[in-house]
Enzyme design. Structure first.
Site, PDB file in Angstrom:
ATOM      1  N   ARG A  48     -30.648 -33.940 -22.820  1.00 53.94           N
ATOM      2  CA  ARG A  48     -31.698 -33.065 -23.324  1.00 53.94           C
ATOM      3  C   ARG A  48     -32.679 -32.743 -22.199  1.00 53.94           C
ATOM      4  O   ARG A  48     -33.137 -31.618 -22.056  1.00 53.94           O
ATOM      5  CB  ARG A  48     -32.453 -33.717 -24.493  1.00 53.94           C
ATOM      6  CG  ARG A  48     -33.472 -32.748 -25.140  1.00 53.94           C
ATOM      7  CD  ARG A  48     -34.443 -33.434 -26.085  1.00 53.94           C
ATOM      8  NE  ARG A  48     -35.367 -34.295 -25.381  1.00 53.94           N
ATOM      9  CZ  ARG A  48     -35.429 -35.615 -25.503  1.00 53.94           C
ATOM     10  NH1 ARG A  48     -34.612 -36.247 -26.320  1.00 53.94           N
ATOM     11  NH2 ARG A  48     -36.308 -36.311 -24.802  1.00 53.94           N
ATOM     12  N   TYR A 100     -38.094  -6.380 -31.410  1.00 54.59           N
ATOM     13  CA  TYR A 100     -36.947  -7.021 -32.045  1.00 54.59           C
ATOM     14  C   TYR A 100     -37.414  -7.755 -33.312  1.00 54.59           C
ATOM     15  O   TYR A 100     -38.420  -8.462 -33.299  1.00 54.59           O
ATOM     16  CB  TYR A 100     -36.301  -7.987 -31.057  1.00 54.59           C
ATOM     17  CG  TYR A 100     -35.365  -9.002 -31.669  1.00 54.59           C
ATOM     18  CD1 TYR A 100     -34.312  -8.603 -32.489  1.00 54.59           C
ATOM     19  CD2 TYR A 100     -35.523 -10.358 -31.420  1.00 54.59           C
ATOM     20  CE1 TYR A 100     -33.460  -9.535 -33.054  1.00 54.59           C
ATOM     21  CE2 TYR A 100     -34.678 -11.296 -31.973  1.00 54.59           C
ATOM     22  CZ  TYR A 100     -33.646 -10.886 -32.787  1.00 54.59           C
ATOM     23  OH  TYR A 100     -32.805 -11.810 -33.344  1.00 54.59           O
ATOM     24  N   ASP A 172     -39.095  -9.068 -22.066  1.00 53.60           N
ATOM     25  CA  ASP A 172     -37.754  -9.323 -22.588  1.00 53.60           C
ATOM     26  C   ASP A 172     -36.813  -8.351 -21.885  1.00 53.60           C
ATOM     27  O   ASP A 172     -36.856  -7.141 -22.112  1.00 53.60           O
ATOM     28  CB  ASP A 172     -37.735  -9.112 -24.103  1.00 53.60           C
ATOM     29  CG  ASP A 172     -36.399  -9.488 -24.726  1.00 53.60           C
ATOM     30  OD1 ASP A 172     -35.365  -9.390 -24.039  1.00 53.60           O
ATOM     31  OD2 ASP A 172     -36.372  -9.855 -25.910  1.00 53.60           O
ATOM     32  N   LYS A 197     -26.264 -11.903 -25.242  1.00 52.29           N
ATOM     33  CA  LYS A 197     -25.888 -10.507 -25.095  1.00 52.29           C
ATOM     34  C   LYS A 197     -25.128 -10.281 -23.783  1.00 52.29           C
ATOM     35  O   LYS A 197     -24.023 -10.762 -23.622  1.00 52.29           O
ATOM     36  CB  LYS A 197     -27.135  -9.632 -25.202  1.00 52.29           C
ATOM     37  CG  LYS A 197     -28.056  -9.966 -26.395  1.00 52.29           C
ATOM     38  CD  LYS A 197     -27.364  -9.929 -27.738  1.00 52.29           C
ATOM     39  CE  LYS A 197     -28.313  -9.946 -28.929  1.00 52.29           C
ATOM     40  NZ  LYS A 197     -29.082 -11.177 -29.106  1.00 52.29           N
TER      41      LYS A 197
END
Length: 399
Positions: A48, A100, A172, A197
């Site tokens: 982690r 978004y 973004d 994406k």
């Protein structure tokens, strides 16, 4: 050393494994690491906190974006969430109005109750940004191009405004990818990606990335990455590294295909408006030419019949364009933002930002563009036939 082209630099920033000579980055599928003594390790103690595969991905992406620090997360929204954690209760965000839907939901349904408020403005209007700034404004949030109407904001000019007031600027960069645009070099402080994406590129991974210009901000992001735990796993990190190897080639083909299809759509009698920065009709076409190397693979368009029924008729009658959420994969996708990606935004806000009921978003893949145009032609013909039948039925009803 001679100057290398960007694609060569990218490929050779992915290291050969020094231990074995493996040309692909190994997948360190482990949760923990044996320590030499309590608190003494070989750079890793728990996956982690850090993992060798994820660390290589973060280094590659930071270099590609021209930043100091990269952090990989379990999703694009987890990446956005880490950035918002830089703020405190009472702080304000100025965000692009054409935002978004997932980011809007996070801002309004999660952080608003903790006292962080968001003012949505048309960030293509620098005056609107200036007017929205208050003493509480701590972050400006841009998408450029935006999702889904592909507005282009002047990143350099917005950065100058932000820094004049001591405000952070986050961009973004999902739609452009670091191949077409590097916001940190234009003055932004932070870049985020839904790496699901274009960076992943094959519709087989969910991931998010944050890259910072300054190491101090990057240290804060890395703290939240570890403290909150929404980290990207080793195998998914490997998939993103693999995706990065072909990113320049894929982006070039996505852009070529999209430009061809956008020109076709602009000439179609059923299409009202096409949103694509590569078209000279786009209001920020000149700006896009300045700050992007190409125009990307996403197109949105609205129909002359501005109804949800017309749009749904089209998106359910394509064959090569698969009806699905997401974008940026090798296979073409089609979506209806009002009922899919942006359904979490109320209708009035959505329409004010330009997301009409008839708006359709295309993620143009790597198929032959002629085949994709034929697919759209068939679907548009069905829409036209349905409209003609409805018109005849209405005339008969009035008779």
């Amino acid at each position: 050393m001679f100057n290398m082209h960007a694609t060569t630099q990218l490929l050779h920033s992915i290291p050969v494994d020094p231990q074995t000579g493996a040309i692909a980055v190994p997948i360190y599928q482990t949760s923990t690491f044996v320590q030499d003594a309590p608190g003494i390790n070989r750079g890793f103690d728990y996956s982690r906190s850090n993992n060798p595969t994820r660390q290589e991905l973060e280094k590659i992406v930071a270099k590609l974006e021209g930043g100091t620090t990269g952090a990989a997360f379990a999703s694009g929204l987890a990446a956005i969430d880490a950035v918002i954690k830089l703020l405190e209760s009472g702080d304000e965000i100025i965000a692009v109005d054409d935002i978004y839907g997932g980011a809007f939901r996070l801002f309004e349904k999660v952080y608003k109750k903790f006292g962080i408020t968001v003012n949505y403005v048309d960030t293509t209007d620098l005056g609107a940004i200036n007017r929205a700034i208050t003493s509480k404004t701590k972050l400006i949030w841009l998408e450029s191009p935006t999702n889904p109407t592909l507005k282009i904001s002047d990143i350099r000019a917005v950065a100058e405004i932000a820094h004049r007031y001591g405000i952070l600027l986050c961009v973004d960069n999902t739609f452009a990818s670091p191949i077409l645009q590097q916001p940190l070099k234009l003055g932004a402080d932070i870049v985020v990606h839904s790496a699901t994406k274009y960076i992943g590129g094959h519709s087989d991974v969910i991931a998010g990335l944050v890259v910072t210009r300054e190491e101090a901000i990057g240290t804060q992001i890395k703290f939240y990455q570890n403290a909150c735990g929404a980290v990207l796993g080793p195998f998914d990190s490997f998939l993103l590294i693999r995706g990065l190897e072909t990113l320049p080639l894929r982006i070039a083909q996505h852009s070529r295909n999209a430009a061809t299809i956008a020109q076709y759509l602009e000439s179609h009698p059923l299409v009202d408006k096409v949103f694509y920065p590569g078209l000279t009709s786009h209001p920020q076409h000149g700006l896009a030419r300045q700050q992007q190397k190409d125009f990307g693979g996403v197109i949105s368009f609205s129909l002359r019949t501005d109804t949800e029924a017309a749009a749904i008729s089209l998106v359910t009658n394509t064959t090569l364009f698969h009806l699905a959420e997401s974008l940026g994969g090798v296979k073409s996708l089609v979506s209806h933002p009002a009922s899919m990606t942006h359904k979490s935004i109320d209708a009035a806000t959505r329409k004010a930002a330009g997301v009409k009921d008839s708006l359709i978003r295309l993620s143009v893949g790597l198929e032959d563009p002629t085949d994709l145009i034929n697919d759209l032609e068939t679907a548009l013909a069905i829409v036209q036939a349905t409209q003609s039948e409805n018109g005849i039925a209405q005339q008969l009803h009035h008779c």
